[in-house]
Design an enzyme around this catalytic site. Structure first.
Site, mmCIF file in Angstrom:
data_model
loop_
_atom_site.group_PDB
_atom_site.id
_atom_site.type_symbol
_atom_site.label_atom_id
_atom_site.label_comp_id
_atom_site.label_asym_id
_atom_site.label_seq_id
_atom_site.Cartn_x
_atom_site.Cartn_y
_atom_site.Cartn_z
ATOM 1 N N HIS B 243 0.877 -1.164 0.000
ATOM 2 C CA HIS B 243 0.000 0.000 0.000
ATOM 3 C C HIS B 243 0.913 1.211 0.000
ATOM 4 O O HIS B 243 1.891 1.237 0.741
ATOM 5 C CB HIS B 243 -0.879 -0.033 1.265
ATOM 6 N N ARG B 265 -5.645 10.225 -1.319
ATOM 7 C CA ARG B 265 -5.099 10.563 -2.627
ATOM 8 C C ARG B 265 -6.220 10.810 -3.628
ATOM 9 O O ARG B 265 -6.152 11.720 -4.441
ATOM 10 C CB ARG B 265 -4.175 9.449 -3.124
#
Lengths: 242, 587, 109, 112
Positions: B243, B265
């Site tokens: 991740h 994000r």
């Protein structure tokens, strides 16, 4: 960098077969450090026999709750600076539960009561049917949502003096779960829930002292949920239907 | 020290290892499908529903529920996401059964997933999906699923063995079937051999042998290490998903490595390097919104360029979106950071790629059966469904779908099974001796070796790999592995002796680390989560192969097998003609 | 009686007492002006059916309320359980009722 | 380990319990004194003159205080339990204590 380079950490040791005794350690201080890190440091570096419990590290599983300076907390999400008393921290196993060893408590009574409060869904549909459309903004749904994120860490159970005095008392978390289900339009057996919380040690044993709500790390409000159950049972007594 | 006479024997009919999504669904389904009077036992290394990673699922649950989306589309996304490596029959069953399982979760188990204003389920799209498909409960989907499952299991007459750690799968003397599982009752420190007609291994993977990792602290690949020792084939073992944004807070805190969610994000969060500059557009046109593997490699490359021990990671910065907006939209994440001393809303937080999910696992069929009679594997322990990369939202779908299937299949298979099987006493003894090994050595700290292994794996077998690095890695792992055998654990009291379990955890991690490294050496191309700097091309899809590792006479052997395109061939699709490529509106 | 019925009895007896408490405090504030005397009290209350009913109901409610409250305290603070706790609190309730009835009788009849 | 719990609602609970306990202890005495009237009004008078003594006065103040505290605390509880309330309960707790102080001070001022 922190002002002090060491913390004085007192840990409660012992269990059912050995006497409880406090033991003090000097633990190096760091800028980013949780109480769980402090306990871990002791086991990993100073005393390999220390027992504690943790799993997720991020406040999702509720395995690592302990008493920290007299307050039940998730140790993984408690920054040392938040609880430091001078230069010292005192850590013990959760209150109101049997101790297995050192900082690890036996959570079975907590979960037994969760089940005893009918804290499980009573289905109205099966996997062969579509999912029921549910209006997310009804008052009922809002009431159910309010308590749904409980992670059963037992902090409220440990904070509650009614539990301390009354071993039958189901406790805040189990009752909050019952209230959540009572407000769930999908639940088939709301009367069973009210019956379950009306017996010995049910919601009526609560004295609204509110430590559950005051100490819930998730900012939930079991106190209000239990009040909701009291209201619902009283209403049912007077013949009122929900 | 201990002999097999010290082992408590315990009998059951169906034994389930693990209480994540797979284990608990298996227990519930086994109760429904097995003949009346069947004893079902569920054993777990921690507390029921509390340890393990299903609970930590943030994003959600992928399921095609119409509205343009279809099982075919979900399947194609899974195959493309896995870069054509998935076992197609497993992937198909996953997508097909997810529809049933989500209805079961809502209707029978009592989960409540987020709704649209009209009352229907809310679904969103993660990276790599071509439809709004992910069902969720805020960003705490796993908690809702596991809590509801846990209640159902606790309220049924399932035998519970909590804080019981499985240490060895014990076969029958001919090695063809499983007799039972040797465990340690962690609370007392006593050994317990549980015989069962069928055993489901659902202990979860969890690549915690990396310096930065997201899984729960109890995860240490015990299941795969047991399967390896008993000679079972393991596939896709090189496939470790990173991740991109794990918290970096120093190596003295357990917070390091924990995930800062993907949505940051997606919402416009920016990644900046040590020089304060955005860099993701240097690596991909989608910038920060590129897929996990791409962003992880981008960050890793920046970290390598910087090479400053004082400031290892990069930063995620949200403040340009307005701290109040960030605080409101990412309440949980902001609070988590604040509890740990970081200001996510107004400042910037140092992040690093972090080992997240393990696509590899035991070779199983679509019914969760393994090569060994009586042993079933589901969830992250099983390989094949995800291929080289798991889509966000497919993990919990996989564990719940296959856990349920395992319960059904065990409940049916048990009807054909007669008596409990007798274990191979020599294997039982060997496992006992193995577990007791550290108790016979001079006590030393276990932690330094664990840190060495995590450094070695991060440096040599991490986000980007090379042949030279992998070979160095093998050497380092072997040294650590040998050194571990000389590290002892004080044996005065074995009751809840965490340090003994630290040793056993590290033993499993060393064993599986070696397999990961060997498999990574065997794959000479770059697919999904596996990136070889010396072989950056993915290779021809038509000639896709997967790695299969097994332990033969104490040594790991890795072979390759061709992927069988049983449903769809590369370049083709099962979607009807004229279907749009994606149903997700461009961001 | 179930815990729930005890709870209802305690809450309902409290609600019954609420107006009584207000009147009682009010009367006391009024009566205490210029000092208390038996004659003054008795002159007001003796032979009054209103005050008989008033204090009679007050005493019944307070006996129920106090007995249930003490039962809880006996359980939580004195560790008394089961039948013993029920017996002690029932005795307290009956005792209060007897003493209270005697007082009401003395003052109002 | 010392348990930290002194938050407003917990203090309100403790106050309610102690005041209830105090009243329960006082009640038999109160009834017993009044019963004197049955036999001998003079005896009651003799006791009532005691009320002029400051100590007894203080005790009486205490009793009325207990009654008021318990009364308002009880109303607070019933409101909290039976009304679908939303306002912070701390306000209720504070109001109850303030109200009881008001009543008992009135009583004291009147009595002096």
């Amino acid at each position: 960098m922190p002002e002090r380079d060491h913390l004085t950490v007192t840990v409660q040791r012992g269990g059912p077969n050995e006497p409880l005794r406090p033991q003090t350690f000097e633990v190096p201080a760091y800028e980013n450090q949780t109480v769980l890190d402090v306990v871990s440091w002791i086991q990993q570096n100073a005393d390999p026999t220390l027992t504690y419990r943790f799993a997720c590290r991020v406040g999702m599983c509720g395995s690592c709750a302990m008493m920290v300076n007299g307050v039940p907390r998730w140790t993984c999400r408690t920054h040392v600076s938040k609880v430091l008393d001078g230069n010292a921290i005192e850590v013990g196993p959760l209150r109101n539960l049997p101790v297995i060893k050192d900082l690890a408590a036996d959570m079975d009574p907590f979960f037994d009561k969760w089940v005893a409060a009918e804290g499980q869904h009573h289905p109205t549909r099966t996997r062969d049917e579509d999912i029921a459309p549910i209006d997310p903004v009804t008052d009922e749904r809002q009431a159910a949502n309010a308590g749904i994120e409980c992670i059963n860490c037992s902090v409220c159970y440990s904070a509650c003096d009614t539990v301390a005095g009354n071993p039958d008392y189901l406790g805040p978390a189990a009752l909050q779960r019952a209230w959540t289900l009572y407000n769930d339009a999908k639940d088939a057996d709301r009367n069973a829930i009210l019956d379950a919380v009306s017996g010995k040690g049910g919601c009526h044993s609560c004295h609204s002292m509110g430590s559950c709500t005051a100490y819930c790390p998730n900012e939930l409000d079991p106190l209000s949920a239990i009040a909701g159950l009291k209201r619902a049972t009283a209403k049912r007594f007077f013949g009122g239907r929900k | 020290m201990f002999s097999t006479k010290d082992i408590d024997w315990h009998d059951t009919d169906i034994l389930i290892l693990g209480t994540g999504g797979a284990g608990m669904f298996a227990a519930l389904h086994a109760m429904q499908s097995a003949p009346e009077g069947t004893k079902v036992t569920i054993a777990v290394k921690g507390l029921i529903g509390k340890c393990g990673c299903t609970r930590m699922v943030q994003g959600g649950y992928n399921v095609a529920l119409g509205g343009g989306d279809s099982v075919e589309r979900h399947f194609m996304d899974t195959i493309e996401g896995g870069k054509w490596l998935p076992n197609q029959d497993m992937a198909w069953r996953l997508c097909e059964q997810a529809v049933v399982r989500i209805r079961e979760l809502e209707n029978e188990i009592g989960c409540f997933f987020d709704r649209n204003p009209d009352g229907t389920l809310h679904q969103k799209a993660f990276a790599g999906q071509t439809a709004d498909r992910t069902v969720h409960k805020g960003d705490l989907t796993g908690i809702e699923i596991i809590n509801r499952l846990m209640e159902q299991v606790l309220s049924r007459p399932v035998e519970k063995l909590q804080e019981h750690r499985a240490i060895g799968l014990i076969p029958t003397r001919d090695g063809a079937s499983l007799a039972g599982v040797l465990m340690i009752d962690m609370r007392t420190g006593r050994f317990r051999f549980v015989r069962a007609k069928t055993v489901l291994m659902a202990t979860g993977g969890g690549p915690t042998m990396y310096k930065y990792h997201t899984p729960s602290g109890d995860k240490s690949m015990d299941g795969l290490a047991m399967a390896l020792r008993v000679g079972l084939p393991l596939r896709d073992m090189e496939m470790v998903q990173f991740h991109p944004t794990g918290l970096l807070a120093g190596d003295h805190t357990r917070m390091t490595g924990t995930v800062l969610e993907e949505g940051l994000r997606g919402a416009g969060g920016q990644l900046v390097n040590h020089a304060g500059q955005r860099f993701m557009f240097d690596y991909d046109a989608k910038g920060e919104r590129a897929t996990r593997d791409v962003v992880s490699r981008g960050i890793y490359a920046e970290m390598r360029k910087n090479n400053n021990p004082e400031q290892e990671g990069v930063f995620i910065s949200m403040s340009h979106l307005g701290p109040d907006m960030v605080r409101e939209k990412f309440k949980g994440m902001v609070k988590r950071c604040a509890d740990c001393g970081f200001d996510l809303a107004g400042g910037k937080v140092e992040v690093v790629p972090t080992a997240h999910y393990f696509m590899g696992g035991v070779v199983v069929d679509v019914d969760t059966r393994t090569a060994m009679e009586g042993l079933y594997v589901a969830g992250e322990d099983a390989g094949g469904a995800h291929g080289s990369n798991r889509l966000g939202g497919n993990g919990v779908a996989n564990s719940t779908v296959y856990g349920g299937i395992a319960g059904d299949v065990m409940g049916a298979d048990i009807r054909k099974m007669g008596a409990l099987r007798e274990p191979d006493e020599s294997v039982l003894e060997a496992e006992l001796v193995r577990a007791c090994h550290p108790l016979t050595r001079k006590p030393e700290l276990v932690l330094p070796l664990r840190k060495q292994l995590q450094d070695a794996m991060w440096d040599e077998v991490g986000v980007m790999r090379t042949e030279a690095g992998l070979k160095r890695g093998l050497g380092r792992i072997a040294e650590i592995s040998d050194a571990l055998m000389d590290v002892g654990v004080a044996s005065e009291s074995l009751a809840f002796n965490l340090t003994w379990h630290d040793w056993l955890n590290l033993r499993s991690l060393c064993d599986i680390s070696e397999v990961i490294t060997q498999a990574a050496l065997a794959r000479e191309n770059s697919r999904g989560a596996h990136f070889r700097e010396d072989f950056p091309d993915p290779g021809a899809m038509e000639e896709s192969y997967f790695t299969v590792a097994r332990q033969v006479d104490g040594a790991v052997e890795v072979g390759r097998e061709d992927v069988q395109f049983t449903i769809v061939r590369p370049g083709e699709t099962v979607l009807p003609e004229g279907e749009p490529e994606t149903l997700v509106a461009a961001q | 009686m179930s815990e729930f019925h005890l709870y209802m009895a305690q809450r309902l007896s409290a609600l019954v007492m609420a107006p009584f408490v207000i009147v009682h405090i009010g009367v006391m504030i009024y009566a205490i002006q210029g000092g208390l005397s038996a004659a003054e009290i008795l002159g007001r209350t003796q032979g009054s059916a209103f005050w008989f009913a008033f204090y009679g109901m007050f005493v019944v409610a307070v006996s129920i309320h106090a007995a249930i409250g003490l039962r809880t305290i006996l359980g939580e603070w004195a560790g008394l359980r089961g039948g013993a706790r029920d017996a002690v609190s029932a005795a307290i309730g009956l005792g209060l009722l007897a003493l209270g009835a005697q007082a009401v009788w003395a003052v109002t009849v | 380990m010392k348990v930290a719990r002194a938050h407003p609602l917990w203090l309100a609970y403790l106050l309610h319990r102690l005041s209830g306990l105090g009243l329960a202890v006082f009640l038999p005495l109160h009834f017993w004194v009044l019963s004197y009237a049955l036999n001998d009004a003079a005896k009651l008078d003799a006791f009532l003159t005691l009320t002029e003594m400051p100590l007894v006065k203080a005790a009486e103040f205490g009793l009325v205080f207990l009654l008021a505290v318990h009364f308002f605390g009880g109303l607070r509880l019933i409101a909290l339990e039976w009304l679908p309330w939303s306002a912070p309960q701390k306000t209720w707790a504070a109001l109850a204590v303030a109200g009881s102080f008001l009543v008992s001070t009135t009583f004291l001022l009147q009595a002096i």
